[in-house]
Design an enzyme around this catalytic site. Structure first.
Site, PDB file in Angstrom:
ATOM      1  CB  THR A 175      42.348  29.651  33.918  1.00 20.12           C
ATOM      2  OG1 THR A 175      42.240  31.002  33.443  1.00 20.12           O
ATOM      3  CG2 THR A 175      43.361  28.904  33.065  1.00 20.12           C
ATOM      4  CB  THR A 191      43.021  40.353  36.993  1.00 21.56           C
ATOM      5  OG1 THR A 191      43.231  40.783  38.352  1.00 21.56           O
ATOM      6  CG2 THR A 191      43.922  41.148  36.060  1.00 21.56           C
ATOM      7  CE  LYS A 192      41.523  33.899  36.938  1.00 21.22           C
ATOM      8  NZ  LYS A 192      41.811  32.448  36.720  1.00 21.22           N
ATOM      9  NE  ARG A 193      45.654  35.716  42.266  1.00 20.20           N
ATOM     10  CZ  ARG A 193      46.018  34.999  41.207  1.00 20.20           C
ATOM     11  NH1 ARG A 193      46.093  35.582  40.022  1.00 20.20           N
ATOM     12  NH2 ARG A 193      46.312  33.720  41.310  1.00 20.20           N
TER      13      ARG A 193
END
Length: 306
Positions: free
Chosen positions: A13, A242-244
């Site tokens: 993802t 995390t990606k965020r």
């Protein structure tokens, strides 16, 4: 179960970040130290967020550090019939029921007090005792049904090579989502079994789900692999990367002058296997690896490290 076999199972993802790469390295080193086989399986159950482009980039990043799978990459999305066969076996034993609850209803019911500590995201069993008339009415109303395991509140103990013995209560976990896609806990159990996986190394954010998976293994007559849940990489605020939230990738590190060899050294040093200024290969790190000496606390990442 034959040869020792481990695996790394990312979701395609997005690009792998430092925490993903660190867990992959531990999984690979453990297999290499035992002269086993290392597999990569793409957990691409969600077709809306998974991408072959992300998959290819993830494999390139792993290979750049010397982590190459011993065999073709397997995709969960291509194995749905195998997952559904396992669900049918459980259903034939009266262990599956329909659940019409929305996420909001589950969230509200799960937040109510319970006498026994529930695992993260646990389902309180709202639809377990629905009558045939209730199920028919909800289906007529257009509410899609997920399929859940009738778990009977079993308690399952897991012996983990990092966390020690962990015991948890098993809730009525989802087996098939209400869109017909097999759920993670079911798919990972079936795929690990069919691929002959004997060791599962992954992040410790998945530790709370492991009693559920061991319970499913026991119901389906599968052998339980050895487990090792690796402490995560966190930011200076203690929050998981995390990606965020503060995650950094190999491409971003390359922009700061850290190549793949430098990333490998950085990760090896975080595991206590080399100096921060030492040039090493993945094979050399594997020669030094032992779960006995694996750090038991999270690795705190700071941008000042590069």
């Amino acid at each position: 179960m034959g040869a020792m076999r481990g695996r790394f199972a990312p979701s395609p993802t997005g690009v792998l970040h430092l925490g993903n790469l660190r867990t992959a390295l531990v999984a690979w080193m453990s297999v290499a130290a035992q002269n086993g086989e290392w597999l990569v399986r793409m957990e691409d159950l969600d077709p809306f967020t998974s991408s072959r482009l992300h998959e290819q980039q993830q494999l390139r990043d792993l290979a750049a550090m010397g982590l190459v799978p011993d065999g073709p990459v397997v995709r969960q999305s291509e194995r749905f019939e195998l997952h559904r066969h396992a669900v049918a076996e459980l259903d034939g034993r009266g262990l599956v029921y329909q659940c019409f609850c929305t996420r909001r209803e589950i969230r509200e019911a799960s937040s109510a007090p319970h006498g026994d500590p529930m695992p993260d995201g646990a389902y309180p069993g709202t639809c377990r005792r629905l009558s045939a008339a209730d199920r028919s009415r909800m289906a007529s109303d257009g509410r899609p049904a997920a399929l859940r395991l009738r778990a009977h509140g079993e308690r399952v103990a897991v012996a983990d090579r990092v966390a020690g013995v962990v015991e948890g209560m098993v809730d009525d976990v989802v087996l098939v989502r209400n869109d017909g896609v097999p759920a993670y806990n079911l798919a990972v159990v079936v795929d690990d079994h069919l691929q002959g996986v004997t060791e599962v190394v992954r992040g410790d954010d998945l530790l709370s789900s492991t009693p559920r998976q061991v319970h499913l293994q026991q119901l389906l007559g599968y052998a339980t692999p050895a487990y090792a849940h690796v402490p995560l990489v966190v930011g200076e605020d203690g929050q998981r990367l995390t990606k965020r939230h503060g995650a950094i990738t190999m491409a971003e590190l390359a922009d700061r002058g850290v190549d793949a060899a430098g990333v490998l050294t950085m990760l090896g040093a975080s595991l206590g296997l080399c100096r921060v200024d030492e040039q090493v290969t993945a094979a050399e790190l594997a020669d030094r690896f032992s779960f006995d000496h694996l750090p038991r606390s999270a690795w705190i990442w700071s941008d000042t490290m590069v």
